[in-house]
Design a protein around this motif. Structure first.
Motif, mmCIF file in Angstrom:
data_model
loop_
_atom_site.group_PDB
_atom_site.id
_atom_site.type_symbol
_atom_site.label_atom_id
_atom_site.label_comp_id
_atom_site.label_asym_id
_atom_site.label_seq_id
_atom_site.Cartn_x
_atom_site.Cartn_y
_atom_site.Cartn_z
ATOM 1 N N LEU A 79 -50.266 57.266 13.230
ATOM 2 C CA LEU A 79 -49.211 57.726 14.120
ATOM 3 C C LEU A 79 -49.222 56.980 15.441
ATOM 4 C CD1 LEU A 79 -49.697 61.580 13.642
ATOM 5 C CD2 LEU A 79 -47.938 60.168 12.582
ATOM 6 N N THR A 97 -31.039 61.487 19.049
ATOM 7 C CA THR A 97 -31.080 62.294 17.831
ATOM 8 C C THR A 97 -29.893 63.234 17.800
ATOM 9 O OG1 THR A 97 -32.404 63.835 16.493
ATOM 10 C CG2 THR A 97 -32.530 64.081 18.877
ATOM 11 N N ASN A 113 -39.457 68.694 13.397
ATOM 12 C CA ASN A 113 -39.189 67.319 13.000
ATOM 13 C C ASN A 113 -37.740 66.977 13.304
ATOM 14 O OD1 ASN A 113 -41.635 66.126 11.591
ATOM 15 N ND2 ASN A 113 -41.461 68.072 10.526
ATOM 16 N N ARG A 115 -34.794 63.544 13.437
ATOM 17 C CA ARG A 115 -34.509 62.186 12.974
ATOM 18 C C ARG A 115 -34.002 61.352 14.140
ATOM 19 N NH1 ARG A 115 -36.596 60.865 8.193
ATOM 20 N NH2 ARG A 115 -35.057 59.176 8.087
ATOM 21 N N ILE A 119 -35.907 57.224 11.435
ATOM 22 C CA ILE A 119 -37.326 57.498 11.666
ATOM 23 C C ILE A 119 -37.551 59.003 11.773
ATOM 24 C CG2 ILE A 119 -39.299 57.066 13.178
ATOM 25 C CD1 ILE A 119 -37.760 54.604 14.240
ATOM 26 N N SER A 120 -38.551 59.507 11.051
ATOM 27 C CA SER A 120 -38.934 60.915 11.158
ATOM 28 C C SER A 120 -39.896 61.068 12.338
ATOM 29 C CB SER A 120 -39.609 61.383 9.870
ATOM 30 O OG SER A 120 -40.027 62.733 10.001
ATOM 31 N N VAL A 121 -39.510 61.908 13.288
ATOM 32 C CA VAL A 121 -40.276 62.076 14.521
ATOM 33 C C VAL A 121 -40.687 63.536 14.674
ATOM 34 C CG1 VAL A 121 -40.218 61.907 17.043
ATOM 35 C CG2 VAL A 121 -39.070 60.171 15.642
ATOM 36 N N TYR A 137 -44.161 61.937 18.098
ATOM 37 C CA TYR A 137 -45.018 61.223 17.153
ATOM 38 C C TYR A 137 -44.174 60.680 16.000
ATOM 39 C CZ TYR A 137 -48.934 63.552 19.487
ATOM 40 O OH TYR A 137 -49.844 63.991 20.417
ATOM 41 N N CYS A 138 -44.450 59.439 15.635
ATOM 42 C CA CYS A 138 -43.788 58.861 14.467
ATOM 43 C C CYS A 138 -44.784 57.965 13.739
ATOM 44 C CB CYS A 138 -42.540 58.080 14.881
ATOM 45 S SG CYS A 138 -42.844 56.401 15.490
ATOM 46 N N HIS A 142 -43.348 52.285 12.526
ATOM 47 C CA HIS A 142 -42.056 52.319 13.212
ATOM 48 C C HIS A 142 -42.221 52.349 14.735
ATOM 49 C CE1 HIS A 142 -40.093 52.904 9.407
ATOM 50 N NE2 HIS A 142 -40.708 54.054 9.186
ATOM 51 N N PHE A 146 -39.249 52.428 17.499
ATOM 52 C CA PHE A 146 -39.046 53.737 18.130
ATOM 53 C C PHE A 146 -39.128 53.606 19.645
ATOM 54 C CE2 PHE A 146 -40.916 58.045 19.263
ATOM 55 C CZ PHE A 146 -39.685 58.679 19.258
#
Length: 308
Positions: A79, A97, A113, A115, A119-121, A137-138, A142, A146
């Motif tokens: 991460l 987002t 969570n 997007r 990217i899932s953050v 956190y991602c 990425h 990010f």
């Protein structure tokens, strides 16, 4: 081994101390309950390996180990994290987002969570600087992209890149403790003013028996916040603190509070006679600088900016 109760609803964020058997603060952590049987333990970059070793060494002694098959995995390298804090941090996050990040949807000490592009953050609503904000956190692969997305949106509203010295002065204005300086194994959470990070009703935990004794007997010293009377002066830490003609403690950490316009020092002093308004002197290279004990926090005492 956590002194606070982390058995809270999924999506909750808990700040907790972990204690030695004598009640000293071995580490302080943020623990996220990401789902029913999954927790994410977040700690400082410089203390991660130290805290992980403590958790692993004591896991077999905990009640959790006796009831469940508990596994610990270090995901540090998986991460990256960006701290997005400040009065316009929600504006920045909303720009990158489509998720609802309002205070009602994502209140203080919660996680969800979101997007950002594809990217899932993981957005953790917590702040070490006393302002609204998130730890974001991602996946590390990425991370560069990010950062570019966040920085591009931030520049539109005047965001700046700030380092640990800026973070340190902001946390001093809020009276936030720093492990290894203001808190460590020689101090217990009652002395340090961290009783809120301990739940004596949660059941047994490491250090609880010692804390029961400490609380029944009372503590002789408390962590105090002082401001230098001369706004042009500043100290750096470890200086002697004089009260009534005697050295009664030392500065655990210090810096300049830009929001309040004067130097700040934290340090342990006798519980009696060191309340807000009391006068002390901090010896800096042989010169005794007058200082006044203040209530914590110095900045935004109602936490309206933090929780807003």
């Amino acid at each position: 081994i956590a002194a606070n109760d982390v058995a809270r609803p999924v999506g909750s964020v808990t700040y907790t101390a972990m204690l030695t058997r004598s009640g000293g603060v071995r580490c302080d952590l943020t623990i996220v309950r990401s789902d029913e049987n999954h927790f994410i333990v977040m700690t400082g970059g410089s203390t991660g390996a130290y805290d992980l070793a403590w958790i692993k060494a004591n896991l077999s002694l905990s009640h959790a180990r006796q009831r469940f098959d508990v596994q610990v995995k270090d995901v540090t390298e998986d991460l990256c994290c960006i701290g997005l804090w400040g009065p316009r941090s929600r504006e920045i996050l909303s720009a990158i987002t489509a998720e609802d990040v309002s205070n009602s949807a994502l209140p203080y000490l919660s996680v969800r969570n979101v997007r950002v592009d594809d990217i899932s953050v993981l957005a953790v609503r917590i702040s070490y600087v006393g302002e609204t904000g998130w730890e974001l956190y991602c996946p590390s692969e990425h991370g560069f992209r990010f950062w570019d997305i966040v920085w591009s949106a931030g520049r539109e509203v005047g965001a700046v890149v700030a380092g640990t010295t800026a973070q340190d002065t902001l946390r001093l204005e809020k009276g936030y403790r720093l492990w290894g300086a203001d808190i460590h194994t020689e101090y217990n959470p009652i002395q340090a003013g961290l009783g809120f990070a301990v739940d004596m009703d949660k059941g047994d935990f490491m250090g609880r028996e010692a804390l029961v004794k400490i609380m029944s007997e009372g503590v002789q010293h408390h962590l105090r916040c002082m401001t230098l009377d001369d706004p042009s002066r500043v100290v750096t830490g470890k200086e002697p603190i004089w009260m009534e003609g005697e050295v009664r403690g030392y500065v655990t950490s210090a810096g300049y509070g830009h929001s309040i316009g004067r130097g700040i020092a934290l340090g342990y002093l006798p519980a009696t006679g060191s309340g807000p308004g009391s006068e002390v002197e901090i010896e800096y290279f042989g010169e005794k600088l007058p200082a006044t004990i203040q209530a914590i926090p110095l900045f935004d005492p109602t936490n309206s900016r933090l929780r807003g």
